[in-house]
Design an enzyme around this catalytic site. Sequence first.
Site, PDB file in Angstrom:
ATOM      1  N   CYS A  76       0.943  -1.032  -0.099  1.00  0.00           N
ATOM      2  CA  CYS A  76      -0.128  -0.001   0.062  1.00  0.00           C
ATOM      3  C   CYS A  76       0.828   1.130  -0.127  1.00  0.00           C
ATOM      4  O   CYS A  76       1.734   1.469  -1.068  1.00  0.00           O
ATOM      5  CB  CYS A  76      -0.791  -0.053   1.135  1.00  0.00           C
ATOM      6  SG  CYS A  76      -2.248   1.057   1.036  1.00  0.00           S
ATOM      7  N   HIS A 176      -4.027  -4.535  -0.407  1.00  0.00           N
ATOM      8  CA  HIS A 176      -3.444  -5.306   0.838  1.00  0.00           C
ATOM      9  C   HIS A 176      -3.692  -6.735   0.846  1.00  0.00           C
ATOM     10  O   HIS A 176      -4.611  -7.418   1.122  1.00  0.00           O
ATOM     11  CB  HIS A 176      -4.444  -4.850   2.052  1.00  0.00           C
ATOM     12  CG  HIS A 176      -4.046  -3.246   2.349  1.00  0.00           C
ATOM     13  ND1 HIS A 176      -3.321  -3.086   3.479  1.00  0.00           N
ATOM     14  CD2 HIS A 176      -4.806  -2.215   2.131  1.00  0.00           C
ATOM     15  CE1 HIS A 176      -3.348  -1.716   3.481  1.00  0.00           C
ATOM     16  NE2 HIS A 176      -3.928  -1.247   2.916  1.00  0.00           N
ATOM     17  N   GLU A 178      -2.526  -8.806   2.634  1.00  0.00           N
ATOM     18  CA  GLU A 178      -2.949  -9.573   4.197  1.00  0.00           C
ATOM     19  C   GLU A 178      -4.368  -9.457   4.296  1.00  0.00           C
ATOM     20  O   GLU A 178      -5.094 -10.015   5.490  1.00  0.00           O
ATOM     21  CB  GLU A 178      -2.227  -8.671   5.213  1.00  0.00           C
ATOM     22  CG  GLU A 178      -2.704  -7.325   5.716  1.00  0.00           C
ATOM     23  CD  GLU A 178      -2.215  -6.309   4.933  1.00  0.00           C
ATOM     24  OE1 GLU A 178      -2.694  -5.028   5.124  1.00  0.00           O
ATOM     25  OE2 GLU A 178      -1.815  -6.387   3.620  1.00  0.00           O
TER      26      GLU A 178
END
Length: 196
Positions: A76, A176, A178
């Site tokens: 990001c 993202h 994650e």
Amino acid sequence: MIAIINTGCANINSVRFAFERLGKTPEVITSPEQLKGFERAILPGVGHASVAMKRLKDGGWQQAIDEYQRPLMGICLGMQLLCESTEEGNVDCLGKIPGVVKHLDVGTLTSPHMGWNDLSVLKKHALTKGLSAQDQVYFVHSFAHTVNDATLVSGEYGHAFSAIVAKDNYAGMQFHPERSAKVGTRLLQNFLDWQL
């Protein structure tokens, strides 16, 4: 051995937990001198680019990142900080990935670009292994890297932008991973498997 560079941002724990789900235990590092002891490194980031760049420079991270010769990936804002410059605060960045970060031209769409979106693979690379046109990842951003020779994967929201970039041992993901479920997990595994 994976280092997560502590930029003082909010998404460090979620990145750490994502790697732990892959059976790895990253170490959050707070000193530039620690970086050279790790096989891979993550530069996370959430927040304002000018504030984050000031933290990196004041903390002595710029030289450590510049000298690092193993795989290092920004996530990001971390990806944007690896580029040449950004319109967010009009600051020079780390200059490891060619290209500039500009305000995302969303046209009539709402900004920031937030939510799940498709990916388009432009170049094959170890980081794009297993990606298909049906895969979606989770974005939250209002600035983006322009599509250029460093772009491996693009996204589109109003206009095309870089979703994954790479140059030498440096890479970045605008979304993202994650927070991107199975697709994000696969992409983080690709980073772990990436051999220079």
